[in-house]
Scaffold this active site. Structure first.
Site, PDB file in Angstrom:
ATOM      1  N   LYS A 112       0.855  -1.188   0.000  1.00 51.23           N
ATOM      2  CA  LYS A 112       0.000   0.000   0.000  1.00 51.23           C
ATOM      3  C   LYS A 112       0.889   1.236   0.000  1.00 51.23           C
ATOM      4  O   LYS A 112       1.684   1.439   0.927  1.00 51.23           O
ATOM      5  CB  LYS A 112      -0.905  -0.008   1.232  1.00 51.23           C
ATOM      6  N   LYS A 150      -2.166  -1.596  -3.790  1.00 50.97           N
ATOM      7  CA  LYS A 150      -3.055  -0.428  -3.743  1.00 50.97           C
ATOM      8  C   LYS A 150      -2.242   0.852  -3.799  1.00 50.97           C
ATOM      9  O   LYS A 150      -1.270   0.946  -3.046  1.00 50.97           O
ATOM     10  CB  LYS A 150      -3.838  -0.491  -2.438  1.00 50.97           C
TER      11      LYS A 150
HETATM   12  C1  PBG Z   1      -7.561   3.188   5.572  1.00 56.77           C
HETATM   13  C2  PBG Z   1      -7.818   3.122   4.121  1.00 56.77           C
HETATM   14  C3  PBG Z   1      -7.631   4.102   3.122  1.00 56.77           C
HETATM   15  C4  PBG Z   1      -8.124   3.557   1.934  1.00 56.77           C
HETATM   16  C5  PBG Z   1      -8.549   2.276   2.237  1.00 56.77           C
HETATM   17  N1  PBG Z   1      -8.327   2.007   3.580  1.00 56.77           N
HETATM   18  C6  PBG Z   1      -7.165   5.490   3.219  1.00 56.77           C
HETATM   19  C7  PBG Z   1      -5.787   5.813   3.570  1.00 56.77           C
HETATM   20  O1  PBG Z   1      -4.918   4.961   3.749  1.00 56.77           O
HETATM   21  O2  PBG Z   1      -5.556   7.015   3.733  1.00 56.77           O
HETATM   22  C8  PBG Z   1      -8.185   4.258   0.623  1.00 56.77           C
HETATM   23  C9  PBG Z   1      -9.252   3.789  -0.301  1.00 56.77           C
HETATM   24  C10 PBG Z   1      -9.551   4.682  -1.448  1.00 56.77           C
HETATM   25  O3  PBG Z   1      -8.906   5.720  -1.688  1.00 56.77           O
HETATM   26  O4  PBG Z   1     -10.483   4.338  -2.155  1.00 56.77           O
HETATM   27  N2  PBG Z   1      -6.255   3.232   5.972  1.00 56.77           N
END
Ligand code: PBG
Length: 322
Positions: free
Chosen positions: A195, A248
């Site tokens: 991520k 992601k």
């Molecule tokens: C929580 C989380 C996030 C997303 C999914 N889980 C936000 C982040 O890490 O700031 C992002 C999902 C999206 O942008 O559609 N940590």
């Protein structure tokens, strides 16, 4: 053999032939729809930066999930926006937490819909960071405790799968141990393994009300420039017991999806995140692109890159076409 004996256009000449030789086919089985739930009754707040997506209360979420299920959506990913936030995210571990309530209601009303719950603290902390703060940064090992408690609580509510998105080191192992101890040996973990600290999450933070109140997430989420490190993240999560590993965002990271797919023998997921979705919607609103064709092309390319599972806000729009 080369041209003129070989002509690649021969296999492109009719729709039936193109269907026969198509290498990647997007199906209903591939898609997961993310949804947001908040306290209240009859709530249906459209998220301005994500047209067609809403913050629902448990009642309207349940209705919406029935519609989605009837239209062919088999699985949803749940995010919660709590009534009150606290310093550590303990509010996310309560029996009557907002996602726990949603899970119980959905399991009753739409029993065959597969429920995945995101596990993270950022929607639940007053500061918007993904864990417990110590000296102005997220403390890794203290956060493992709240994450494990959250996962167990969601399991007790009846969720089908948990998906940790926090990027703490060791959280998959900690969560697996906590789940196993409480008798949830068969509950799968889909880890947000790779991520990145991405500007593509902008609209989501409006939706989940989870923007960090100071600084950014770069001490825990990955640097978008790094590919080799992505393999280390994936490897550690697999060793800790992740059943599915996720990359992601998706679109700027198709190379990473492919590399993860080639290197690991567990199923791979990719999250087509909020910013990726909203760019398509914005261009469609202006009439600059064909939304339906573009959406299919995007989702197919994510699958072609190697993703077995695609989490996407486009799911609700595209499902009927599949
Ligand atoms: C929580 C989380 C996030 C997303 C999914 N889980 C936000 C982040 O890490 O700031 C992002 C999902 C999206 O942008 O559609 N940590």
């Amino acid at each position: 053999m080369a041209f003129p004996q070989t002509r690649l256009r021969r296999l492109r000449s009719t729709p039936v032939l193109r269907d026969l030789v198509r290498e990647t086919k997007l199906t209903r089985d591939d898609l997961v729809m993310p949804l947001f739930v908040r306290p209240g009754k009859k709530v249906r707040n459209e998220i301005v930066s994500m047209p067609g997506n809403f913050q629902f209360s448990v009642d309207t979420l349940t209705q919406r999930c029935q519609e989605l299920y009837d239209s062919g959506v088999k699985s949803v990913l749940l995010f919660g926006i709590p009534e009150e936030k606290d310093a550590t995210g303990e509010v996310a571990c309560q029996h009557n937490g907002i996602v726990q309530q949603a899970i119980r209601s959905l399991k009753k009303a739409v029993p065959d819909l597969y429920l995945i719950a995101d596990v993270c603290n950022c929607e639940y902390t007053t500061h918007g960071h993904c864990g417990t703060l110590l000296d102005g940064d997220v403390d890794n090992d203290a956060t493992l405790v709240t994450l494990s408690n959250q996962a167990v609580s969601l399991a007790e509510a009846g969720v089908d799968m948990v998906a940790p998105s926090d990027m703490m080191d060791g959280r998959v192992g900690a969560m697996r141990e906590a789940l196993d101890e409480r008798g949830f040996k068969n509950l799968p973990i889909m880890a947000y393994s790779v991520k990145y600290a991405s500007a593509f999450y902008g609209p989501f933070r409006d939706a989940a009300e989870s923007a960090p109140q100071f600084g950014d997430r770069r001490t825990y989420q990955m640097d978008p420039a790094n590919r080799i490190e992505a393999m280390r993240e994936a490897e550690l999560d697999v060793l800790e017991g992740a059943d599915i590993i996720m990359v992601k965002p998706a679109l700027s990271y198709l190379d990473v999806i492919r590399e993860v797919k080639n290197n690991f023998d567990v199923p791979v997921a990719a999250y087509n995140v909020s910013g990726e979705f909203s760019m398509v919607k914005a261009a469609a609103e202006k009439g600059w692109i064909n939304e339906q064709q573009l959406t299919k092309e995007i989702l197919t390319s994510i699958k072609r890159a190697g993703s077995d599972i695609i989490l996407s806000y486009h799911t609700q729009d595209i499902i009927k076409e599949l």
